[in-house]
Write an enzyme that holds these catalytic residues in place. Structure first.
Site, PDB file in Angstrom:
ATOM      1  N   TYR A 107       0.814  -1.216   0.000  1.00 24.75           N
ATOM      2  CA  TYR A 107       0.000   0.000   0.000  1.00 24.75           C
ATOM      3  C   TYR A 107       0.854   1.275   0.000  1.00 24.75           C
ATOM      4  O   TYR A 107       0.988   1.964   1.014  1.00 24.75           O
ATOM      5  CB  TYR A 107      -0.939  -0.005   1.190  1.00 24.75           C
ATOM      6  CG  TYR A 107      -2.191   0.801   0.911  1.00 24.75           C
ATOM      7  CD1 TYR A 107      -2.718   1.683   1.854  1.00 24.75           C
ATOM      8  CD2 TYR A 107      -2.833   0.727  -0.326  1.00 24.75           C
ATOM      9  CE1 TYR A 107      -3.847   2.435   1.596  1.00 24.75           C
ATOM     10  CE2 TYR A 107      -3.964   1.459  -0.596  1.00 24.75           C
ATOM     11  CZ  TYR A 107      -4.474   2.325   0.366  1.00 24.75           C
ATOM     12  OH  TYR A 107      -5.597   3.072   0.095  1.00 24.75           O
ATOM     13  N   GLN A 121      -5.388  10.847 -18.785  1.00 28.56           N
ATOM     14  CA  GLN A 121      -4.251   9.938 -18.568  1.00 28.56           C
ATOM     15  C   GLN A 121      -4.258   9.445 -17.127  1.00 28.56           C
ATOM     16  O   GLN A 121      -3.415   8.650 -16.733  1.00 28.56           O
ATOM     17  CB  GLN A 121      -2.936  10.649 -18.875  1.00 28.56           C
ATOM     18  CG  GLN A 121      -2.849  11.151 -20.314  1.00 28.56           C
ATOM     19  CD  GLN A 121      -1.635  12.022 -20.531  1.00 28.56           C
ATOM     20  OE1 GLN A 121      -0.532  11.549 -20.858  1.00 28.56           O
ATOM     21  NE2 GLN A 121      -1.812  13.329 -20.330  1.00 28.56           N
ATOM     22  N   ASP A 141      -7.464   7.620 -11.713  1.00 25.12           N
ATOM     23  CA  ASP A 141      -8.051   7.821 -10.373  1.00 25.12           C
ATOM     24  C   ASP A 141      -9.578   7.851 -10.334  1.00 25.12           C
ATOM     25  O   ASP A 141     -10.154   7.997  -9.262  1.00 25.12           O
ATOM     26  CB  ASP A 141      -7.479   9.128  -9.761  1.00 25.12           C
ATOM     27  CG  ASP A 141      -7.660  10.344 -10.696  1.00 25.12           C
ATOM     28  OD1 ASP A 141      -6.755  11.206 -10.731  1.00 25.12           O
ATOM     29  OD2 ASP A 141      -8.700  10.425 -11.411  1.00 25.12           O
ATOM     30  N   HIS A 181      -5.040   5.534 -20.022  1.00 26.15           N
ATOM     31  CA  HIS A 181      -4.083   4.710 -19.256  1.00 26.15           C
ATOM     32  C   HIS A 181      -4.802   3.824 -18.261  1.00 26.15           C
ATOM     33  O   HIS A 181      -4.175   3.281 -17.343  1.00 26.15           O
ATOM     34  CB  HIS A 181      -3.041   5.608 -18.555  1.00 26.15           C
ATOM     35  CG  HIS A 181      -2.146   6.297 -19.537  1.00 26.15           C
ATOM     36  ND1 HIS A 181      -1.446   7.451 -19.244  1.00 26.15           N
ATOM     37  CD2 HIS A 181      -1.880   6.030 -20.838  1.00 26.15           C
ATOM     38  CE1 HIS A 181      -0.773   7.830 -20.317  1.00 26.15           C
ATOM     39  NE2 HIS A 181      -1.017   6.993 -21.297  1.00 26.15           N
ATOM     40  N   CYS A 213     -11.220 -10.305 -24.561  1.00 21.30           N
ATOM     41  CA  CYS A 213     -12.356  -9.595 -25.205  1.00 21.30           C
ATOM     42  C   CYS A 213     -12.375  -8.117 -24.878  1.00 21.30           C
ATOM     43  O   CYS A 213     -13.178  -7.358 -25.430  1.00 21.30           O
ATOM     44  CB  CYS A 213     -13.681 -10.248 -24.782  1.00 21.30           C
ATOM     45  SG  CYS A 213     -14.151  -9.949 -23.054  1.00 21.30           S
ATOM     46  N   CYS A 219     -12.356 -13.935 -17.114  1.00 22.71           N
ATOM     47  CA  CYS A 219     -13.484 -13.123 -17.598  1.00 22.71           C
ATOM     48  C   CYS A 219     -14.762 -13.968 -17.603  1.00 22.71           C
ATOM     49  O   CYS A 219     -14.766 -15.090 -18.132  1.00 22.71           O
ATOM     50  CB  CYS A 219     -13.153 -12.665 -19.026  1.00 22.71           C
ATOM     51  SG  CYS A 219     -14.489 -11.816 -19.868  1.00 22.71           S
ATOM     52  N   GLY A 279      -3.012  20.229 -17.413  1.00 28.71           N
ATOM     53  CA  GLY A 279      -2.239  19.558 -16.358  1.00 28.71           C
ATOM     54  C   GLY A 279      -1.467  18.351 -16.842  1.00 28.71           C
ATOM     55  O   GLY A 279      -1.375  17.348 -16.144  1.00 28.71           O
ATOM     56  N   THR A 280      -0.915  18.462 -18.073  1.00 26.58           N
ATOM     57  CA  THR A 280      -0.077  17.359 -18.551  1.00 26.58           C
ATOM     58  C   THR A 280       1.213  17.913 -19.139  1.00 26.58           C
ATOM     59  O   THR A 280       1.216  18.950 -19.809  1.00 26.58           O
ATOM     60  CB  THR A 280      -0.808  16.492 -19.604  1.00 26.58           C
ATOM     61  OG1 THR A 280       0.067  15.437 -20.035  1.00 26.58           O
ATOM     62  CG2 THR A 280      -1.265  17.293 -20.812  1.00 26.58           C
TER      63      THR A 280
HETATM   64  N1  APR Z   1      -2.685  22.748 -12.350  1.00 29.90           N
HETATM   65  C1  APR Z   1      -2.260  22.647 -13.637  1.00 29.90           C
HETATM   66  N2  APR Z   1      -1.128  21.984 -14.003  1.00 29.90           N
HETATM   67  C2  APR Z   1      -0.416  21.411 -13.006  1.00 29.90           C
HETATM   68  C3  APR Z   1      -0.796  21.479 -11.638  1.00 29.90           C
HETATM   69  C4  APR Z   1      -1.982  22.189 -11.333  1.00 29.90           C
HETATM   70  N3  APR Z   1      -2.416  22.328 -10.068  1.00 29.90           N
HETATM   71  N4  APR Z   1       0.138  20.818 -10.901  1.00 29.90           N
HETATM   72  C5  APR Z   1       1.057  20.335 -11.782  1.00 29.90           C
HETATM   73  N5  APR Z   1       0.724  20.693 -13.038  1.00 29.90           N
HETATM   74  C6  APR Z   1       1.374  20.321 -14.291  1.00 29.90           C
HETATM   75  C7  APR Z   1       2.878  20.190 -14.247  1.00 29.90           C
HETATM   76  O1  APR Z   1       3.467  21.455 -14.532  1.00 29.90           O
HETATM   77  C8  APR Z   1       3.126  19.203 -15.402  1.00 29.90           C
HETATM   78  O2  APR Z   1       3.247  19.878 -16.633  1.00 29.90           O
HETATM   79  O3  APR Z   1       0.892  19.031 -14.623  1.00 29.90           O
HETATM   80  C9  APR Z   1       1.858  18.355 -15.423  1.00 29.90           C
HETATM   81  C10 APR Z   1       2.055  16.952 -14.878  1.00 29.90           C
HETATM   82  O4  APR Z   1       2.949  16.299 -15.741  1.00 29.90           O
HETATM   83  P1  APR Z   1       3.354  14.778 -15.429  1.00 29.90           P
HETATM   84  O5  APR Z   1       3.734  14.633 -13.995  1.00 29.90           O
HETATM   85  O6  APR Z   1       4.330  14.386 -16.488  1.00 29.90           O
HETATM   86  O7  APR Z   1       2.009  13.964 -15.602  1.00 29.90           O
HETATM   87  P2  APR Z   1       1.292  13.538 -16.954  1.00 29.90           P
HETATM   88  O8  APR Z   1       1.541  14.524 -18.018  1.00 29.90           O
HETATM   89  O9  APR Z   1      -0.114  13.221 -16.601  1.00 29.90           O
HETATM   90  O10 APR Z   1       2.038  12.150 -17.303  1.00 29.90           O
HETATM   91  C11 APR Z   1       1.505  11.420 -18.389  1.00 29.90           C
HETATM   92  O11 APR Z   1       3.001   9.613 -17.878  1.00 29.90           O
HETATM   93  O12 APR Z   1       4.080   7.981 -16.707  1.00 29.90           O
HETATM   94  C12 APR Z   1       2.936   8.295 -17.385  1.00 29.90           C
HETATM   95  O13 APR Z   1       1.037   7.053 -16.897  1.00 29.90           O
HETATM   96  C13 APR Z   1       1.717   8.213 -16.520  1.00 29.90           C
HETATM   97  O14 APR Z   1      -0.406   9.114 -17.179  1.00 29.90           O
HETATM   98  C14 APR Z   1       0.933   9.457 -16.888  1.00 29.90           C
HETATM   99  C15 APR Z   1       1.653   9.972 -18.118  1.00 29.90           C
END
Ligand code: APR
Length: 261
Positions: A80, A114, A117, A132, A143, A161, A201-202
């Site tokens: 955990y 991505q 949760d 993901h 399937c 399954c 946020g990616t």
């Molecule tokens: N609001 C907006 N952006 C934010 C915030 C926030 N409160 N906090 C962080 N960020 C931004 C960061 O600046 C960064 O650009 O969110 C982004 C998170 O980037 P990563 O940590 O790389 O996450 P993600 O882009 O979702 O990763 C993609 O990588 O390893 C795989 O499976 C994993 O789904 C994931 C994928």
């Protein structure tokens, strides 16, 4: 270089672009769930930054010996980790609710997330592709059928399954595992029909997820980026909002609905 507008101006501009768009899709990353207490992966306190990225062993083990993979998976779950704890303790935040409200008001057609949760669904979004996977589901490797993890018996592993007898695996996509075909098909469809992509946020460094807004841009879609930092897509974004997603998205909704856009 993208015109980097001050946040308030950028939010007003984003709301106007959303209001006049025909089909809005969103690509969401860990940054949206950061304000729900779930750590991101990259950057200073990222999970991969701290502990290193996972290897491809998990996927190779599952293919070689699904029973051994389930035994290891259940053993790891028993430990955990803090990350798992943060996922299970998380609640949707204002950013998730804002996206659900945009969907309900017809301003957002689909979320490609991505994140594993389940927070979009818990916030009320319905048109979601979990590229993901989802931590709380299992998926049949034959399937592709999915079930809630809590509803399957683990008395016999690997669980099978109930539809086709294939091996079940948790739905979370492992490093090296192909993206499920149904999820990929929907993402390509969204990239083809969207005239606006919100990139929220990616870091946009993982493919194929990061490709969908790029494909949409290539056929004339606009891009709006909501992020605290520059990302791999900043230079091709039409509007860049340098703010927390949990602040920017409700502010956009306020502009859209407060001004009846
Ligand atoms: N609001 C907006 N952006 C934010 C915030 C926030 N409160 N906090 C962080 N960020 C931004 C960061 O600046 C960064 O650009 O969110 C982004 C998170 O980037 P990563 O940590 O790389 O996450 P993600 O882009 O979702 O990763 C993609 O990588 O390893 C795989 O499976 C994993 O789904 C994931 C994928």
């Amino acid at each position: 270089m993208t015109a980097r507008l001050v946040v308030e101006e950028a939010i007003r501009t984003a709301a106007a672009v959303i209001a006049r768009s025909r089909h809005v899709a969103a690509l969401v990353g860990a940054g949206l769930s950061a304000e729900s207490g779930i750590p991101t992966f990259r950057g200073e306190d990222g999970v991969w930054t701290k502990f290193g990225e996972p290897t491809f062993d998990g996927w190779e083990l599952f293919n070689h010996d699904p029973k051994a993979w389930w035994e290891a998976s259940l053993e790891n779950a028993a430990q955990y980790s803090d990350f798992a704890r943060s996922l299970d303790a998380a609640m949707p935040n204002a950013g998730h609710y804002a996206l659900a409200e945009m969907e309900q008001h017809g301003h957002l057609a689909h979320v490609i997330t991505q994140n594993i949760d389940d927070l979009h669904r818990r916030a009320g979004s319905r048109h979601i592709t979990e590229i993901h996977g989802n931590r709380y589901l299992v998926r049949c490797m034959t399937c592709g059928g999915r079930d809630r993890l809590s509803t399957i018996s683990l008395a016999r592993i690997p669980p099978l399954c109930h539809e086709c007898g294939g091996y079940l695996k948790n739905d979370t996509v492992m490093f090296g595992e192909p993206i499920p075909e149904d999820a990929l098909r929907e993402c390509y469809r969204q990239a083809a029909i969207a005239d606006l992509f919100l990139v929220i946020g990616t870091s946009a460094v993982v493919y194929p997820a990061a490709d969908f807004p790029i494909m949409a841009k290539r056929h004339g879609a606009a891009l709006i980026e909501i992020n605290l930092d520059d990302t791999a897509l900043t230079d091709i974004a039409d509007v860049v909002i340098r703010a927390k997603a949990g602040d920017a998205l409700p502010a956009i909704v306020e502009q859209l609905h407060g001004r009846g856009l």
